[in-house]
Design a protein around this motif. Structure first.
Motif, short mmCIF file in Angstrom:
data_model
loop_
_atom_site.label_atom_id
_atom_site.label_comp_id
_atom_site.label_asym_id
_atom_site.label_seq_id
_atom_site.Cartn_x
_atom_site.Cartn_y
_atom_site.Cartn_z
N PRO A 188 0.83 -1.20 0.00
CA PRO A 188 0.00 0.00 0.00
C PRO A 188 0.87 1.26 0.00
CG PRO A 188 -0.51 -1.42 1.88
CD PRO A 188 0.66 -2.02 1.16
N ARG A 189 0.39 2.28 -0.66
CA ARG A 189 1.11 3.55 -0.67
C ARG A 189 0.87 4.29 0.63
NH1 ARG A 189 -0.82 5.39 -6.63
NH2 ARG A 189 0.41 3.88 -7.77
N PRO A 190 1.91 4.92 1.17
CA PRO A 190 1.69 5.71 2.40
C PRO A 190 0.75 6.86 2.13
CG PRO A 190 4.02 5.74 1.76
CD PRO A 190 3.28 4.96 0.73
N ARG A 191 -0.05 7.20 3.10
CA ARG A 191 -1.01 8.31 2.93
C ARG A 191 -0.39 9.62 3.27
NH1 ARG A 191 -6.90 6.19 4.56
NH2 ARG A 191 -6.76 4.26 3.45
#
Length: 158
Positions: free
Chosen positions: A155-158
């Protein structure tokens, strides 16, 4: 004398540890590619028809591979149920090379599944993985009851 004894002990330790080190490095990585399995023709047809419909961006053909009450379960999206809703969800998707490969499967008279991996475009290695649950009227063609997929990317960091 003392140095030669120490050298002998170290050399003996390395020689004894050599086979253990070799065994550890020969162990498969948990990230290694799982082997493909050959599917019976009727199940393989589902994957090849899916690839073709995806490549051409044909949402109607994709939805036609699903049971009337089927599901798509895509990453980061709510579940979609029903052939008309599946066609709407797939509208605008696809139109790119997709390769599906099977990792495992089972099939009985009216139910089955395929677990697999997929690759988009010219990517090397698997882009993600999927499970297809299948159903059919006895003797009829296999239809997808549910298609759940997700990518292998973290997942991409927010």
């Amino acid at each position: 004398m003392r140095r030669s004894t120490l050298a002998l002990v170290l050399l003996s330790g390395l020689l004894l540890a050599g086979p253990a080190i070799a065994r550890e490095s020969a162990a498969p990585s948990p990230l290694s590619r799982l082997a493909d399995v050959a599917l019976p023709a009727a199940l393989d047809r589902v994957l090849r028809d899916y690839e073709q419909a995806w490549r051409t961006g044909d949402a109607k053909a994709l939805a036609g591979l699903f049971a009337e009450d089927g599901f798509i379960l895509q990453s980061n999206q709510p579940p979609v149920r029903g052939r008309a809703a599946i066609e709407a969800a797939y509208a605008g998707q696809g139109s790119s090379p997709l390769r599906l490969r099977a990792l495992a499967y089972a099939a009985e008279e009216t139910t089955g599944y395929i677990i697999g991996a997929y690759t988009y475009g010219s990517n090397v290695g698997d882009t993600g993985k999927f499970t297809l649950t299948l159903k059919r009227v006895a003797g009829g063609p296999w239809l997808i009851f549910s298609d759940m997929d997700n990518t292998n990317a973290p997942p991409r960091p927010r």
